[in-house]
Scaffold this active site. Structure first.
Site, PDB file in Angstrom:
ATOM      1  CE  LYS A 114      65.265  14.906 -16.304  1.00 63.82           C
ATOM      2  NZ  LYS A 114      64.142  14.418 -15.488  1.00 63.82           N
ATOM      3  CG  ASN A 115      69.282  14.182 -14.950  1.00 63.08           C
ATOM      4  OD1 ASN A 115      68.229  14.788 -14.760  1.00 63.08           O
ATOM      5  ND2 ASN A 115      69.365  12.871 -14.864  1.00 63.08           N
ATOM      6  NE  ARG A 157      64.304  14.595  -5.911  1.00 69.07           N
ATOM      7  CZ  ARG A 157      64.185  14.830  -4.611  1.00 69.07           C
ATOM      8  NH1 ARG A 157      63.025  14.669  -4.028  1.00 69.07           N
ATOM      9  NH2 ARG A 157      65.221  15.225  -3.901  1.00 69.07           N
ATOM     10  CB  CYS A 177      60.927  10.206 -10.023  1.00 65.21           C
ATOM     11  SG  CYS A 177      61.012  10.203 -11.796  1.00 65.21           S
ATOM     12  CG  ASP A 219      68.766   7.685 -14.011  1.00 61.72           C
ATOM     13  OD1 ASP A 219      68.030   7.302 -13.082  1.00 61.72           O
ATOM     14  OD2 ASP A 219      69.070   8.884 -14.178  1.00 61.72           O
ATOM     15  CB  VAL A 236      71.542   4.254  -6.602  1.00 61.02           C
ATOM     16  CG1 VAL A 236      71.453   5.779  -6.503  1.00 61.02           C
ATOM     17  CG2 VAL A 236      72.915   3.841  -7.139  1.00 61.02           C
TER      18      VAL A 236
END
Length: 420
Positions: A22-23, A93, A117, A307, A329
């Site tokens: 997805k990213n 986002r 998120c 993640d 992070v």
């Protein structure tokens, strides 16, 4: 709202296919706005965020052709306006990623400030500052970023104050069509950034240094079409590997790559997993053993990914010994720990560190997902727990995991979706 019902204490065993990342898919879909010709993007995951990005392009008048394999052909030249509305941006986002391409190709953009998120403050000021350095005139008013430029953007030497993945991506896309050379220093090195750069190069961009902290982009006058397949999802890959490790099971994940997951694989080996790899697969076998607790510190790539820390927290909860997880992070990234504690985990929180002492087993309970990766950790906890676990608010999971219950069922898990 849908829920997941999980009956635990069954080791996972089997093979599954990993979806596209997805990213990587989201910035690559945004990058199609830069081309003068159709761009086809393949290996897209079936996820809400992908659907939202496709809808956002469609709302701007962009013509899209989607086939049954979720390949999308994008005709950016059919665009009618340059407005990304709040009702779409608030759910995702990554909508901010259309800002750079719109300004670079069409000379204007109006993009709502983002949502997504609830994990800490992820500022967009680095995107805005970078585009201003390239000559864009930007105002932020009424919740929108309004950007304009007279003629082409100009290449610039930009130092990013903090490592930002979407900031690096936005500025790299804008620089691809700018006049002259742009240098991005302290750039993000994530595989998804590299994948975007490779897609831009396939469209005719001149980019060097992607995958390092300094990216050099020589702007070109136009970008052409291409066909590009998105890279595999390293976080989905890692999540299923951790789920198998936590349950003492065995899993083979296919259509993935080990080279983008090295920090995670090292920690899984430290936890006692036997790992073998091939050109497009990874196999993990715990040989029925309980995992050993591991300590880790999150940091930007190539270090351990933020993640993946929630999934390791769940594994540590039932591991031998104790481990410390330090999150550097994002703030607010320990919201899942309270839910794990309700299932019987022994966790002490000290600032941005969580000390987790492994217990023999967790107990099923109703739990609530708070963000995407936290929800994955609760699913893993449910797979390990005695009795039934119900995970609520799983719309978070659906944002990042394609068919999670179906893939886990293929591995022998007792899991099903309870419709709202």
């Amino acid at each position: 709202m849908d829920k997941l019902l999980i009956r635990g204490r069954k080791p996972l065993d089997g093979e599954i296919r990993i979806s596209g990342a997805k990213n990587a898919a989201l910035p690559i879909l945004a990058a199609t706005l830069l081309a003068d010709e159709p761009v086809t993007v393949g290996n897209l995951p079936h996820l809400n965020d992908i659907t939202t990005m496709i809808e956002l392009l469609g709302r701007m008048g962009v013509e899209l052709l989607i086939d049954e394999k979720m390949s999308v052909e994008v005709h950016a030249n059919t665009i009618k306006h340059f407005h990304a509305p709040y009702e779409l941006v608030k759910t995702m986002r990554a909508s901010i990623l259309v800002l750079g391409p719109l300004v670079a190709h069409f000379g204007e953009a109006e993009v709502s400030l983002p949502g997504g998120c609830a994990i800490g403050t992820r500022p967009v000021n680095l995107h805005i500052h970078g585009l201003e350095m390239m000559g864009a005139d930007i105002k932020v008013e009424n919740g929108y970023i309004k950007a304009k430029t007279n003629g082409r953007l100009k290449g610039a030497h930009i130092f990013l104050d903090t490592v930002t993945v979407t900031g690096t991506e936005n500025l790299m896309m804008a620089a691809a069509l700018a006049e002259g050379k742009t240098i991005l220093e302290n750039a993000a090195r994530e595989p998804e950034v590299v994948d975007l750069a490779e897609c831009l190069i396939a469209m005719g961009a001149d980019i060097k240094g992607h995958g390092t902290a300094t990216i050099e982009i020589n702007g070109v006058e136009r970008l052409h079409g291409c066909h590009y397949n998105v890279l595999p999802d390293r976080i989905e890959t890692g999540t299923y590997l951790v789920a198998a490790a936590a349950t003492g099971g065995r899993v083979k994940v296919k259509d993935t790559r080990e080279d983008i997951l090295e920090a995670v694989l090292l920690k899984l080996e430290e936890a006692g997993a036997h790992i073998t790899t091939g050109p497009d697969w990874i196999e993990l076998d715990m040989k029925g053993k309980r995992p050993k607790a591991v300590s880790l510190r999150t940091a930007p790539y190539p270090a351990f990914p933020t993640d993946m820390q929630a999934q390791f927290a769940a594994m540590n909860a039932v591991a031998e010994g104790s481990g410390t997880i330090v999150e550097t992070v994002f703030e607010n990234r320990f919201m899942h720990l309270q839910e794990l504690i309700r299932m019987g985990a022994d966790i002490t929180l000290e600032g941005n560190a969580a000390i987790i002492k492994g217990v023999e087993h967790l107990t099923g309970a109703p739990v609530m997902a708070t963000d995407l990766r936290a929800s994955a950790s609760l699913v893993i906890a449910g797979l390990m727990a005695d009795g039934d676990t119900i995970v609520d608010r799983i719309y978070h999971i659906d944002r990042g995991y394609e068919c999670i219950e179906e893939k886990l069922q293929l591995l022998g898990a007792s899991i099903r979706r309870l419709p709202a």
